[in-house]
Motif scaffolding. Structure first.
Motif, PDB file in Angstrom:
ATOM      1  N   UNK A  43       9.185  24.222 -18.858  1.00 41.39           N
ATOM      2  CA  UNK A  43       7.198  24.734 -19.288  1.00 41.39           C
ATOM      3  C   UNK A  43       6.533  23.902 -19.606  1.00 41.39           C
ATOM      4  N   UNK A  44       6.676  24.035 -20.642  1.00 37.51           N
ATOM      5  CA  UNK A  44       5.905  23.336 -21.229  1.00 37.51           C
ATOM      6  C   UNK A  44       5.999  22.047 -21.979  1.00 37.51           C
ATOM      7  N   UNK A  45       5.222  20.818 -20.882  1.00 35.48           N
ATOM      8  CA  UNK A  45       4.817  19.686 -20.730  1.00 35.48           C
ATOM      9  C   UNK A  45       4.334  18.959 -22.281  1.00 35.48           C
ATOM     10  N   UNK A  46       3.735  19.512 -23.017  1.00 34.28           N
ATOM     11  CA  UNK A  46       3.710  18.825 -24.173  1.00 34.28           C
ATOM     12  C   UNK A  46       4.985  18.951 -25.466  1.00 34.28           C
ATOM     13  N   UNK A  47       5.924  19.855 -25.312  1.00 30.94           N
ATOM     14  CA  UNK A  47       6.914  19.707 -26.127  1.00 30.94           C
ATOM     15  C   UNK A  47       7.980  19.061 -25.804  1.00 30.94           C
ATOM     16  N   UNK A  48       8.057  19.420 -23.880  1.00 32.45           N
ATOM     17  CA  UNK A  48       9.586  18.430 -23.820  1.00 32.45           C
ATOM     18  C   UNK A  48       8.716  16.818 -23.599  1.00 32.45           C
ATOM     19  N   UNK A  49       7.543  16.775 -24.082  1.00 33.22           N
ATOM     20  CA  UNK A  49       7.212  15.230 -24.389  1.00 33.22           C
ATOM     21  C   UNK A  49       7.813  14.756 -25.540  1.00 33.22           C
ATOM     22  N   UNK A  50       7.695  15.684 -26.290  1.00 32.43           N
ATOM     23  CA  UNK A  50       8.038  15.703 -27.847  1.00 32.43           C
ATOM     24  C   UNK A  50       9.600  15.475 -28.052  1.00 32.43           C
ATOM     25  N   UNK A  51      10.129  15.742 -27.696  1.00 32.40           N
ATOM     26  CA  UNK A  51      11.796  16.164 -27.918  1.00 32.40           C
ATOM     27  C   UNK A  51      12.126  14.655 -26.602  1.00 32.40           C
ATOM     28  N   UNK A  52      11.281  14.273 -25.610  1.00 36.02           N
ATOM     29  CA  UNK A  52      11.777  12.769 -25.172  1.00 36.02           C
ATOM     30  C   UNK A  52      11.417  11.731 -26.347  1.00 36.02           C
ATOM     31  N   UNK A  62      13.883   8.770 -21.551  1.00 36.41           N
ATOM     32  CA  UNK A  62      13.658   9.172 -21.740  1.00 36.41           C
ATOM     33  C   UNK A  62      12.195   9.750 -19.867  1.00 36.41           C
ATOM     34  N   UNK A  63      12.956  11.070 -19.885  1.00 33.05           N
ATOM     35  CA  UNK A  63      11.695  11.446 -18.425  1.00 33.05           C
ATOM     36  C   UNK A  63      11.583  12.377 -18.527  1.00 33.05           C
ATOM     37  N   UNK A  64      10.309  13.230 -18.776  1.00 36.12           N
ATOM     38  CA  UNK A  64      10.042  14.471 -19.451  1.00 36.12           C
ATOM     39  C   UNK A  64       9.348  15.168 -18.460  1.00 36.12           C
ATOM     40  N   UNK A  65       8.786  15.918 -17.652  1.00 31.97           N
ATOM     41  CA  UNK A  65       8.389  16.935 -16.216  1.00 31.97           C
ATOM     42  C   UNK A  65       8.399  18.353 -16.319  1.00 31.97           C
ATOM     43  N   UNK A  66       7.363  18.675 -16.077  1.00 32.08           N
ATOM     44  CA  UNK A  66       6.965  20.225 -15.921  1.00 32.08           C
ATOM     45  C   UNK A  66       7.790  20.990 -14.969  1.00 32.08           C
ATOM     46  N   UNK A  67       8.740  21.746 -15.537  1.00 31.65           N
ATOM     47  CA  UNK A  67       9.879  21.817 -14.997  1.00 31.65           C
ATOM     48  C   UNK A  67       9.814  24.002 -14.560  1.00 31.65           C
ATOM     49  N   UNK A  68       9.440  23.940 -13.888  1.00 29.66           N
ATOM     50  CA  UNK A  68       8.668  25.829 -13.783  1.00 29.66           C
ATOM     51  C   UNK A  68      10.616  26.188 -12.994  1.00 29.66           C
ATOM     52  N   UNK A  69      11.065  27.235 -13.177  1.00 31.66           N
ATOM     53  CA  UNK A  69      11.964  27.523 -11.790  1.00 31.66           C
ATOM     54  C   UNK A  69      12.004  28.510 -11.808  1.00 31.66           C
ATOM     55  N   UNK A  70      10.263  28.948 -11.587  1.00 33.02           N
ATOM     56  CA  UNK A  70      10.720  30.224 -10.806  1.00 33.02           C
ATOM     57  C   UNK A  70      10.019  29.603  -8.722  1.00 33.02           C
ATOM     58  N   UNK A  71       9.412  28.060  -9.074  1.00 32.46           N
ATOM     59  CA  UNK A  71       8.522  27.772  -8.476  1.00 32.46           C
ATOM     60  C   UNK A  71       9.947  26.884  -7.395  1.00 32.46           C
ATOM     61  N   UNK A  73       9.185  25.281  -4.797  1.00 30.55           N
ATOM     62  CA  UNK A  73       8.825  23.552  -4.637  1.00 30.55           C
ATOM     63  C   UNK A  73       8.991  22.951  -5.547  1.00 30.55           C
ATOM     64  N   UNK A  74       8.604  23.500  -6.872  1.00 31.85           N
ATOM     65  CA  UNK A  74       8.581  22.522  -8.257  1.00 31.85           C
ATOM     66  C   UNK A  74       9.938  21.874  -7.789  1.00 31.85           C
ATOM     67  N   UNK A 124      20.725  27.985  -9.148  1.00 33.80           N
ATOM     68  CA  UNK A 124      21.272  28.142  -8.036  1.00 33.80           C
ATOM     69  C   UNK A 124      20.048  26.555  -7.486  1.00 33.80           C
ATOM     70  N   UNK A 125      19.029  27.024  -7.693  1.00 32.19           N
ATOM     71  CA  UNK A 125      18.058  25.801  -6.638  1.00 32.19           C
ATOM     72  C   UNK A 125      17.381  24.320  -7.453  1.00 32.19           C
TER      73      UNK A 125
END
Length: 257
Positions: A43-52, A62-71, A73-74, A124-125
């Motif tokens: 959900x948090x792009x900045x933190x994911x980018x730091x791990x990347x 490494x590829x980091x992006x916003x992933x909203x699991x409640x969406x 389409x996302x 699941x999705x």
């Protein structure tokens, strides 16, 4: 072929959800250290980018992006974008999850939906989106669902969380059978209480703290201990293992007291 190479992840691309902190970060770094390139969704792009960046420091892509699991389409946009950049996804680790510690009679519908939407529906999705890409590219893939010990035995104050993880365990078995003809293995890992910020917050509840104290080995797990089980299931050493969930629980479910 036996030997350490079979347990490594050289040449594989591993996608990890909830990869920005805690167990997700530990899994991503362990996979990178084992030779994998990493896709990080959070959900948090900045933190994911730091791990990347930490993964790149280990010599991996490494590829980091916003992933909203409640969406949904996302999810369905994120996976093809990651495949386009990285070439394919060999391994999915469905790690993201949330919990709320409270009495079942006090749960609201919104709280129920929040847990179910991430822990089960989102898993699941994400699995189906990644499996679709594996089938299209004829990848001998591995999908690993991070469940929980309470998905096997249940626990007071965690009714909805336990239910969502129990459902995830059954999903693991079902998808393993459905996708075996495509050479995709589907397994799970069920940790005990694992050291994290979320655990420390939950332990403010005295009743929850008592449950943690019941782990027979006498302590919570460290994130690296859970990551080790995931490394095995992601590796070629586990190609004949599918439809199972490994308990990494310090004896919690088998030596309960």
């Amino acid at each position: 072929m036996l030997g350490s190479a079979r347990f490594g992840l050289n040449g594989k691309v591993v996608m990890v959800t909830g990869a920005n902190r805690g167990l997700g970060r530990a899994i991503a770094l362990a996979c990178a250290a084992s030779g994998a390139d990493i896709v990080l969704g959070a959900r948090k792009q900045t933190e994911a980018a730091m791990v990347a960046e930490e993964c790149r420091a280990l010599g991996r892509r490494a590829h980091a992006g916003v992933l909203e699991l409640t969406d949904v389409a996302c999810i369905n946009n994120f996976v093809p974008e990651a495949v386009a950049e990285m070439g394919r996804i060999d391994v999915l680790v469905n790690n993201a999850g949330i919990t709320i510690v409270k009495r079942a009679v006090d749960f609201t519908e919104d709280e129920f939906d929040a847990i179910s939407d991430i822990n089960f529906k989102g898993a699941f999705f994400t699995a189906t989106a990644v499996a679709r890409s594996m089938i299209d590219k004829s990848v001998k893939g591995a999908i690993i669902n991070v469940s929980s010990q309470v998905g096997h035995v249940g626990a007071p104050l965690r009714a909805v969380y336990s239910g969502s993880k129990g459902a995830l365990n059954q999903l693991t078995k079902t998808l393993a059978g459905e996708w075996a003809p495509h050479n995709i293995t589907v397994n799970g890992v069920s940790p005990t209480f694992t050291r994290s910020t979320m655990l420390e917050q939950a332990m403010q509840n005295p009743d929850f703290r008592k449950m943690v104290e019941r782990v027979p080995l006498g302590r919570p797990a460290e994130p690296d201990e859970i990551a080790s089980a995931i490394l095995y299931l992601a590796s070629d050493a586990a190609r004949m293992v599918t439809g199972h969930t490994i308990l990494v629980d310090g004896g919690y479910t088998s030596v309960r007291n």
